[in-house]
Structure formats: C-alpha cells, structure tokens
Design a protein around this motif. Structure first.
Motif, PDB file in Angstrom:
ATOM      1  N   VAL A 163     -91.862 -42.843 -40.331  1.00 54.81           N
ATOM      2  CA  VAL A 163     -90.419 -42.621 -40.185  1.00 54.81           C
ATOM      3  C   VAL A 163     -89.755 -43.824 -39.518  1.00 54.81           C
ATOM      4  N   VAL A 173     -86.885 -46.241 -41.190  1.00 53.58           N
ATOM      5  CA  VAL A 173     -85.586 -46.488 -40.541  1.00 53.58           C
ATOM      6  C   VAL A 173     -85.352 -47.986 -40.391  1.00 53.58           C
ATOM      7  N   TRP A 174     -86.409 -48.725 -40.057  1.00 51.91           N
ATOM      8  CA  TRP A 174     -86.277 -50.182 -39.944  1.00 51.91           C
ATOM      9  C   TRP A 174     -85.917 -50.797 -41.296  1.00 51.91           C
ATOM     10  N   LEU A 213     -84.266 -49.364 -43.655  1.00 51.32           N
ATOM     11  CA  LEU A 213     -82.853 -49.051 -43.871  1.00 51.32           C
ATOM     12  C   LEU A 213     -81.953 -50.011 -43.106  1.00 51.32           C
TER      13      LEU A 213
END
Length: 126
Positions: A29, A33-34, A36
């Motif tokens: 996760v 997120v990184w 994104l």
C-alpha cells in the motif's frame, strides 16, 4: 482421537499468517501511494512546463514566465530557453521514496518539456 490432535496442532496458524501478511500488505500500500505521488508530480511537471512556455510565447517577461511555472511545481526546477521564434520550457522534480524499507530505492526524477512558438505582437498593428 487423531483428528482432534491434528486440529490442536494447527491452532495459531492463522494468527502467524496474519502477522506475516499485514506488514507485506502495508508495504504494498505504501509503495502504491508513492507511485501515485510520482504520477501526480509528473502531471504537475507537464503543467509547469506548459505554463512557462505559454507565458513566454505570449511575450511575458522571462521572470514572470518562470514564476508561472514555479507556482505549479514549487518543489522542482523550471528552466526556459529561447531560440528565435521558439521557446522551450523544461520542468523537473525529484520525488524521494517514502522511507523505511523504501530507503534502499533511489528517488525518481520526473521531467517534462514544452515548446511554443512566439505569438505575434498584435498591439503594434494599425
């Protein structure tokens, strides 16, 4: 009798699997997120280069054009070059990993380039 003993030996197996699975899931996760954040930074770099090139092509002062790009990508570098009737803007930024286990990864540099032709000066037309 044997089946009861087999059930007792498997007790706690789900807990052990869960203890191992949650950190892996959390790492995935954080990595997503990184990615994104890297994608969003690339979009901002494209927008910053485009804004800088458009402002310079309209005849804005060099500092005003660069300021327009820096407003869009404040954590990056915006450069402007002029070659006759064409202006080129380059925007780049480095996105570091989130830390922890990801510290071993190198940061990612996003880069965008935009070109524009100078617009004619309509203010001097009769």
């Amino acid at each position: 009798m044997r089946s009861r003993r087999a059930c007792r030996d498997d007790r706690g197996a789900v807990t052990a699997e869960l203890v191992l699975g949650i950190p892996v899931l959390l790492g995935v996760v954080v990595g997503l997120v990184w990615l994104l954040a890297v994608g969003a930074a690339q979009v901002r770099a494209v927008d910053a280069a485009r804004e800088t090139a458009r402002a310079a092509a309209r005849g804005e002062d060099r500092s005003v054009a660069l300021a327009a790009g820096r407003r869009v990508l404040p954590e990056g570098v915006v450069e402007l070059s002029e070659d006759g009737e064409q202006v080129t803007a380059v925007a780049s930024a480095r996105i570091d990993p989130p830390g922890g286990l990801f510290d071993a990864l190198a940061g990612i540099t996003v880069r965008a380039e935009a070109h524009a032709l100078r617009e004619p000066d309509l203010g001097s037309a009769p």
